[in-house]
Scaffold this motif. Structure first.
Motif, PDB file in Angstrom:
ATOM      1  N   GLY A 355       0.817  -1.218   0.000  1.00 52.13           N
ATOM      2  CA  GLY A 355       0.000   0.000   0.000  1.00 52.13           C
ATOM      3  C   GLY A 355       0.842   1.255   0.000  1.00 52.13           C
ATOM      4  N   ASP A 356       1.817   1.315   0.895  1.00 56.69           N
ATOM      5  CA  ASP A 356       2.661   2.503   0.974  1.00 56.69           C
ATOM      6  C   ASP A 356       3.480   2.694  -0.298  1.00 56.69           C
ATOM      7  OD1 ASP A 356       1.760   3.213   3.417  1.00 56.69           O
ATOM      8  OD2 ASP A 356       3.440   2.337   4.551  1.00 56.69           O
ATOM      9  N   GLU A 357       3.931   1.593  -0.886  1.00 59.24           N
ATOM     10  CA  GLU A 357       4.709   1.698  -2.124  1.00 59.24           C
ATOM     11  C   GLU A 357       3.863   2.310  -3.235  1.00 59.24           C
ATOM     12  OE1 GLU A 357       8.014   1.271  -2.736  1.00 59.24           O
ATOM     13  OE2 GLU A 357       7.912   1.266  -0.542  1.00 59.24           O
ATOM     14  N   ILE A 358       2.612   1.845  -3.340  1.00 62.16           N
ATOM     15  CA  ILE A 358       1.730   2.387  -4.382  1.00 62.16           C
ATOM     16  C   ILE A 358       1.525   3.886  -4.176  1.00 62.16           C
ATOM     17  CG2 ILE A 358      -0.581   2.272  -5.399  1.00 62.16           C
ATOM     18  CD1 ILE A 358       0.856  -0.270  -5.892  1.00 62.16           C
ATOM     19  N   LEU A 406      -4.549  -1.574  -4.359  1.00 58.82           N
ATOM     20  CA  LEU A 406      -4.513  -0.529  -5.380  1.00 58.82           C
ATOM     21  C   LEU A 406      -5.644   0.478  -5.159  1.00 58.82           C
ATOM     22  CD1 LEU A 406      -3.676  -2.548  -8.638  1.00 58.82           C
ATOM     23  CD2 LEU A 406      -2.145  -1.146  -7.270  1.00 58.82           C
ATOM     24  N   SER A 407      -6.859  -0.035  -4.929  1.00 55.36           N
ATOM     25  CA  SER A 407      -7.978   0.891  -4.788  1.00 55.36           C
ATOM     26  C   SER A 407      -7.856   1.676  -3.490  1.00 55.36           C
ATOM     27  CB  SER A 407      -9.316   0.151  -4.881  1.00 55.36           C
ATOM     28  OG  SER A 407      -9.398  -0.808  -3.861  1.00 55.36           O
ATOM     29  N   ALA A 408      -7.345   1.045  -2.433  1.00 58.03           N
ATOM     30  CA  ALA A 408      -7.175   1.771  -1.172  1.00 58.03           C
ATOM     31  C   ALA A 408      -6.191   2.920  -1.352  1.00 58.03           C
ATOM     32  CB  ALA A 408      -6.684   0.820  -0.088  1.00 58.03           C
ATOM     33  N   ALA A 409      -5.115   2.663  -2.101  1.00 57.70           N
ATOM     34  CA  ALA A 409      -4.117   3.709  -2.329  1.00 57.70           C
ATOM     35  C   ALA A 409      -4.742   4.868  -3.102  1.00 57.70           C
ATOM     36  CB  ALA A 409      -2.923   3.140  -3.087  1.00 57.70           C
ATOM     37  N   GLN A 449       1.875  -1.679 -12.344  1.00 61.60           N
ATOM     38  CA  GLN A 449       1.345  -3.020 -12.547  1.00 61.60           C
ATOM     39  C   GLN A 449       1.862  -3.981 -11.487  1.00 61.60           C
ATOM     40  OE1 GLN A 449       2.536  -4.105 -16.535  1.00 61.60           O
ATOM     41  NE2 GLN A 449       1.280  -2.486 -17.454  1.00 61.60           N
ATOM     42  N   LEU A 450       0.945  -4.725 -10.906  1.00 62.48           N
ATOM     43  CA  LEU A 450       1.358  -5.778  -9.978  1.00 62.48           C
ATOM     44  C   LEU A 450       1.641  -7.040 -10.778  1.00 62.48           C
ATOM     45  CD1 LEU A 450      -0.937  -5.416  -6.891  1.00 62.48           C
ATOM     46  CD2 LEU A 450       1.273  -4.408  -7.397  1.00 62.48           C
TER      47      LEU A 450
END
Length: 623
Positions: A355-358, A406-409, A449-450
């Motif tokens: 999350g933090d990385e995104i 992704l959506s949380a970020a 992209q993951l």
RNA sequence: GCUGGCGUAGCUCAGUGGUAGAGCAGGGGUUUUGUAAACCUCAGGUCGCCCGUUCAAAUCGGGCCGCCAGCUCCA
């Protein structure tokens, strides 16, 4: 022409009114354009009865209709079709809607000999379908439409192009006629002006005129030669890119252009990407392949030793030049090439860090793109198609967790986005960000992209706190996309007038006569000391000519030097695209420009529509 | 890759079967200039490439290459 008898009711106008009441402006345009496409189809069927109908929807900027016909439509045909459309509009034929059973509809289009409409009908499962008619023209159509053809006065046909039936390249190719329609004449004129403006900004034209780059046939299609001016723009961008990455905990790496084919086999590229790769180089024992991506190399660097969770996240960044064998028909200036440099990075982290990385990546992209003058973005979150889970790698839990991160970020960053089902890559979900340029056009920019594929495939792991090996979470991401596409987009965004910090030549000194060359050199030396990119135009030409030349080359600052300036240690400053001028002490000018460059000032964006001096001059000359 | 259009000088473009042109850019000269194009002069072309038709092809026909618009695909 075959006339079909069916009971009719006029409902188009009602639909139109309903939409208007709802205030859905776009829908109004859509109805207008969709109706215009029917008028065009009627005109085509009247002029060329042998033409078979495909489909004819409204699109973002207008409408089209696809036709199957042996002979190609020529520009002269378009003029004839337009003329016929005008008479149909003048006749003010009502759009008549009928609801008929599917079976009756099949009979109708059999009688009309419209094979493509029949194909569509056969796939419709509803018992009833709607048919619209105006004059001699009958079409299978959901509607809604205008009340009558007289309401679509303002239109223009633009061009013809091939288009596969139902967008599938295995199908026959139809002829698509594009056109556009607007409520008012002024809107159409504005739109046509926009198209013209876009043409003037074309990076291929500006790239040649400004000496940025060229693509030479005998070098190879889609392979870019960066000329000195373009290379300078690129250098400035690359320096900025490196600095920003180093500030944010990325580490730079360099990797080779080729690798043994076995590596690409193990990474899965030979299975999933082979048709995009240049054929192998035979070197005896083992084949080598030109790299289409950088990821396997970054993974090899990561795997060079055993990694602990204490080291994560690891962020490798590279301006990596890759080669992809794109089909010849898609190549387009700098925007679609075969050799290009990605501003690539791979982040290796734990699931908890994702999350933090995104968020960090989103911050970086926003900061960089805003610095380049992009203000508006469109964001899409692409996930797998739940109906086709088999086409995507990885398990349900992994996909759900990844999408949630992704959506949380995105939500944490307050970014609104469109969720696109089925648009994910086969190896993982992704966030795509589109930049909106000065003309309102979208450009594919950052992508995050993951990857569920490579870590397991190439066994990319770390040792967790409990001493067990765990699979790493891997993110592929790019901020600018590629240097080629990004710079091509920038050229069009700025119409070639780069802000000073990006301009290949920032200042040009114009001598009034030969006598002033020495002073010009003094000024140049002062500018160079401050690393301002400057040069002297000492040609034996009038000052007006030199100004015109510098304007044409879109150089941000022109410094005119003559007797007055030499005596007072000043320069006469002229800013690009403005007749504004004023004397300035050399040091003052330098301080001002240095400050502007340092803060990466955007200056005034090229006005839209820009002042066209050539036309003004011509007009003036008539007097 | 597919459909259609186009291909003449570095660039923009004239030239419809009979000895290849213009403007700009480039070289040389004159002018020594005050904010969007001074003047003179010179040079520059296998008319994208190949094959064919013709006494004769930039011009007509075929094939190939490239570019443009779009489709499909994509960073």
């Amino acid at each position: 022409m075959c006339n079909v008898n069916i009971s009719q009711e006029s409902e188009g106008y009602l639909n139109f009114m309903e939409q208007q009441v709802k205030g859905e402006k776009d829908i109004d345009l859509e109805i207008l354009r969709h109706s215009a496409s029917h008028i065009m189809a009627q005109a085509v069927k009247e002029l060329y009865p042998e033409a078979k109908l495909g489909i004819g929807p409204a699109i973002a900027d207008g409408f089209y209709y696809d036709f199957a016909r042996e002979a190609p439509f020529t520009p002269e045909d378009l003029a004839k079709i337009e003329e016929k459309m005008r008479s149909i509009i003048k006749a003010d034929l009502p759009f008549l809607k009928s609801v008929v059973s599917r079976k009756d509809a099949l009979d109708i289009f059999t009688e009309l000999e419209e094979p493509y409409k029949l194909e569509l009908l056969r796939e419709i499962e509803d018992k009833e379908v709607t048919i619209y008619q105006q004059g001699s023209f009958t079409d299978l159509c959901r509607g809604p439409h205008l009340k009558s053809t007289g309401e679509a006065r303002v239109f223009k046909l633009l061009n013809v192009a091939g288009a596969y039936w139902r967008g599938d390249e295995r199908n026959v190719m139809l002829q698509r006629i594009y056109g556009t329609a607007f409520p008012e004449k002024e809107d159409l004129e504005k739109h046509l002006k926009n198209l013209e403006e876009a043409k003037k900004r074309d990076h291929r034209k500006l790239g040649r005129e400004l000496g940025l780059f060229s693509i030479e046939e005998d070098v190879g299609l889609g392979l870019v030669l960066w000329h000195p001016r373009g290379a300078m723009v690129r250098k400035v961008i690359e320096d900025f890119w490196r600095d920003e990455h180093l500030k944010r905990g990325y580490e730079l790496v360099y990797t080779p252009h080729i690798a043994r084919s076995d590596l690409w086999r193990r990474s899965g590229h030979l299975d999933y990407f082979q048709e995009m790769m240049y054929p192998p180089m035979k070197t005896g024992a083992e084949d080598y392949l030109l790299k289409p991506m950088n990821c396997p190399f970054h993974i090899k660097i990561y795997k060079h030793k055993v990694r602990s969770y204490r080291e994560l996240p690891i962020r490798y960044a590279e301006l990596g030049t890759v080669y992809r064998y794109e089909r010849s028909g898609v190549l387009h200036g700098l925007l679609r090439v075969r050799g290009f440099t990605q501003d690539d990075s791979h982040v290796f982290c734990t699931p908890e860090q994702l999350g933090d990385e995104i968020i960090g990546i989103i911050d970086l992209t926003q900061y960089m793109l805003k610095t380049f003058g992009y203000e508006e973005f469109e964001t899409a979150l692409s996930v797998r198609d739940p109906a086709r889970k088999g086409d995507f790698l990885g398990d349900d839990e992994g996909w759900e967790r990844a999408e949630a991160s992704l959506s949380a970020a995105l939500e944490k960053k307050n970014i609104s986005y469109a969720r696109m089902e089925g648009e994910a890559t086969f190896y993982g979900p992704k966030i795509d960000i589109k930049l909106i340029d000065a003309l309102g056009r979208g450009w594919q920019g950052p992508t995050i992209q993951l990857d569920f594929n490579l870590p397991s495939r190439l066994d990319v792991t770390y040792t967790a706190g409990d001493g067990k090996r765990r699979e790493v979470v891997m993110i592929h991401r790019t901020v600018l996309g590629t240097m080629e596409r990004f710079i091509g987009g920038l050229v069009e965004h700025y119409a070639g007038s780069f802000p000073t910090w990006l301009a290949p030549v920032q200042v040009r000194i114009l001598t009034l006569s030969e006598k002033h060359e020495d002073y010009a050199r003094e000024v140049l030396a002062q500018l160079e000391k401050k690393e301002i990119r400057a040069e002297i135009d000492s040609a034996s030409e009038t000052i007006s000519y030199k100004v015109a030349r510098a304007e044409r080359e879109k150089i941000p600052y022109m410094l005119v030097v003559g007797d007055k300036e030499a005596k007072g240690s000043t320069v006469s400053v002229r800013e690009r695209r403005s007749s504004h001028q004023g004397a300035s002490k050399v040091e003052e000018f330098i301080a001002r420009v240095e400050e502007e460059i340092k803060r990466k000032g955007l200056g005034e964006r090229a006005p839209f529509p820009p002042v066209n001096r050539e036309e003004e001059v011509k007009k003036g000359g008539d007097r």
